[in-house]
Design an enzyme around this catalytic site. Structure first.
Site, PDB file in Angstrom:
ATOM      1  CB  ILE A 157       2.780  13.330  -6.514  1.00 13.93           C
ATOM      2  CG1 ILE A 157       1.725  13.028  -6.702  1.00 13.93           C
ATOM      3  CG2 ILE A 157       3.654  14.613  -5.456  1.00 13.93           C
ATOM      4  CD1 ILE A 157       1.538  12.136  -7.500  1.00 13.93           C
ATOM      5  NE  ARG A 163      -8.598   7.787 -21.503  1.00 11.77           N
ATOM      6  CZ  ARG A 163      -7.431   7.846 -21.253  1.00 11.77           C
ATOM      7  NH1 ARG A 163      -7.233   8.026 -22.546  1.00 11.77           N
ATOM      8  NH2 ARG A 163      -6.400   6.842 -20.982  1.00 11.77           N
ATOM      9  CD  GLU A 186      12.289  13.567 -12.252  1.00  9.32           C
ATOM     10  OE1 GLU A 186      11.769  14.678 -11.787  1.00  9.32           O
ATOM     11  OE2 GLU A 186      12.767  11.870 -11.598  1.00  9.32           O
ATOM     12  CG  HIS A 206      11.305  11.637  -8.552  1.00  6.45           C
ATOM     13  ND1 HIS A 206      11.085  10.687  -9.996  1.00  6.45           N
ATOM     14  CD2 HIS A 206      10.119  10.686  -7.778  1.00  6.45           C
ATOM     15  CE1 HIS A 206      10.552  10.259 -10.529  1.00  6.45           C
ATOM     16  NE2 HIS A 206       9.481   9.823  -9.044  1.00  6.45           N
ATOM     17  CG  LEU A 234      -9.865   9.398  -9.083  1.00  3.36           C
ATOM     18  CD1 LEU A 234      -9.478  10.686  -8.020  1.00  3.36           C
ATOM     19  CD2 LEU A 234     -11.699   9.780  -9.179  1.00  3.36           C
ATOM     20  NE  ARG A 249      -4.387   0.139  -9.361  1.00  2.00           N
ATOM     21  CZ  ARG A 249      -4.402  -1.383  -9.353  1.00  2.00           C
ATOM     22  NH1 ARG A 249      -3.995  -1.646  -8.782  1.00  2.00           N
ATOM     23  NH2 ARG A 249      -5.000  -1.571 -10.054  1.00  2.00           N
ATOM     24  NE  ARG A 288       7.432   9.169 -14.151  1.00  2.47           N
ATOM     25  CZ  ARG A 288       7.702   7.801 -13.233  1.00  2.47           C
ATOM     26  NH1 ARG A 288       7.415   8.993 -12.348  1.00  2.47           N
ATOM     27  NH2 ARG A 288       7.524   6.999 -13.139  1.00  2.47           N
TER      28      ARG A 288
HETATM   29  C1  8YV Z   1      10.262   6.273  -7.957  1.00  3.13           C
HETATM   30  C2  8YV Z   1       8.483   6.579  -9.109  1.00  3.13           C
HETATM   31  O1  8YV Z   1      11.176   6.581  -7.079  1.00  3.13           O
HETATM   32  O2  8YV Z   1       7.019   4.252  -9.194  1.00  3.13           O
HETATM   33  C3  8YV Z   1       7.704   5.388  -9.843  1.00  3.13           C
HETATM   34  O3  8YV Z   1       6.693   5.457 -11.092  1.00  3.13           O
HETATM   35  O4  8YV Z   1       8.245   7.275  -9.944  1.00  3.13           O
HETATM   36  C4  8YV Z   1       9.316   6.394  -8.263  1.00  3.13           C
HETATM   37  O5  8YV Z   1       8.202   5.588  -6.879  1.00  3.13           O
HETATM   38  C5  8YV Z   1      11.101   5.763  -9.244  1.00  3.13           C
HETATM   39  O6  8YV Z   1      10.243   4.474  -9.627  1.00  3.13           O
HETATM   40  C6  8YV Z   1      12.553   5.739  -8.701  1.00  3.13           C
HETATM   41  O7  8YV Z   1      12.941   4.686  -9.794  1.00  3.13           O
END
Ligand code: 8YV
Length: 323
Positions: free
Chosen positions: A230, A175, A261, A279, A152, A154, A232
């Site tokens: 959304i 945590r 990816e 992504h 949780l 931002r 990693r």
């Molecule tokens: C972008 C992201 O795709 O901010 C991040 O951590 O994964 C994404 O917003 C990435 O930074 C583009 O290189």
């Protein structure tokens, strides 16, 4: 006045490059290109780097002996070995806040699209099945159900706020408990997964969060459950998730990020119960303009000896809780 020299790694849209070139003398380093493509004399001069690539390891830092600041394009800085940067007195900054709402929008969009099978439903229309076979099969409800947010920070908070507006019960794992409007806190992801319908992963990447969504959590979510990621690819045990999706132990997944990816595990492409995205959670023009402006402002502030617009690592400073 001479413009400061910077190294620009990765590829940027024209608007970012125009901005960089206005304020700096730019030396380009293509994604994946070795630093040995730059002359020794140039490498010895570079103090600032705009970073938009997949890896910045200790050897690369050593190849840039004058490097003092890496301004990362993106909130996630897991591609950069921050401990190695700290050890060499190199500041690392990221782009928090400017993308949180954008990423949260896509997370919710993916959740709804997958639960209501919006993509398949469109094919039902365009492939003529509506006229031939009648109504599209009934799908799962979204509103009022139970959401568990893994992390949780931002972005996670913005996702939770949106799902709360869909009258969902909100739980989160982290945590320590945070100040929330009565959302349920868990420290154990699997324990939370066993209690929710949708598990939305919004962790920062890196070794600390590697595989946090493990086989136990995936199986606890169960045959009716959905994972949305959304963050990693590394935050989920991807092999365990694919097996659970294949066997039906996990209902479905909506994924914007993947371990390898853009070269996805080919098994993903055979699954019918996944929504796959390239992504693109932060990828709107407005947000990418805002993201691109931050590394420029950061490098300019650093060269002018001013406070950096976002804190990052280094003595007396700390990355804001990112994801
Ligand atoms: C972008 C992201 O795709 O901010 C991040 O951590 O994964 C994404 O917003 C990435 O930074 C583009 O290189």
């Amino acid at each position: 006045m001479t413009k400061p020299e910077i190294l620009v790694s990765g590829s940027y849209p024209d608007w970012d490059m125009d901005g960089f070139r206005k304020d700096f003398t730019c030396h380009m380093l293509e994604e994946g290109a070795p630093l040995s493509t730059l002359s020794d004399a140039l490498r010895a001069r570079i103090a600032g780097m705009a970073f938009k690539s997949h890896a910045m390891d200790p050897e690369m830092m050593d190849a840039l002996p004058a490097l003092k600041i890496i301004a990362n394009y993106g909130v996630g800085y897991d591609a950069i070995d921050v401990a190695a940067a700290d050890a060499r007195g190199i500041a690392v900054t990221n782009t928090p806040d400017v993308l949180s709402d954008e990423v949260a929008d896509l997370a919710v969009g993916m959740l709804i699209a997958q639960a209501r099978r919006i993509v398949e439903a469109e094919a039902w229309v365009t492939e003529g099945l509506w006229a031939k076979q009648g109504a599209f099969p009934l799908q799962a409800r979204v509103w009022g159900r139970k959401a568990g947010i893994v992390g949780l920070g931002r972005i996670g908070r913005e996702i939770a706020n949106r799902l709360a507006a869909f009258k969902m019960e909100i739980s989160y794992s982290s945590r320590s408990a945070k100040e929330t409007p009565g959302w349920r806190h868990y420290t154990d992801v699997a324990a939370m997964a066993g209690e929710v319908d949708f598990l939305i992963v919004a962790l920062a990447g890196g070794p600390e969060t590697q595989g946090i969504v493990d086989r136990a959590a995936i199986e606890a979510l169960g045959p009716e459950g959905m994972i949305v990621n959304i963050s990693r690819g590394s935050t989920i045990d991807e092999g365990a998730m694919i097996e659970a999706l294949q066997s039906g132990k996990l209902g479905s997944a909506a994924l914007d990020v993947f371990e390898n990816e853009p070269n996805l595990d080919p098994r993903f492409l055979k699954l019918k119960n996944v929504l796959l995205q390239p992504h693109q959670a932060s990828a709107t023009v407005a947000t990418r303009v805002a993201m691109g402006a931050l590394p420029r402002a950061t490098l300019m502030a650093w060269f002018n000896g001013q406070p950096l617009p976002t804190p990052g690592n280094g003595p007396g400073r700390a990355f804001p809780e990112t994801a």
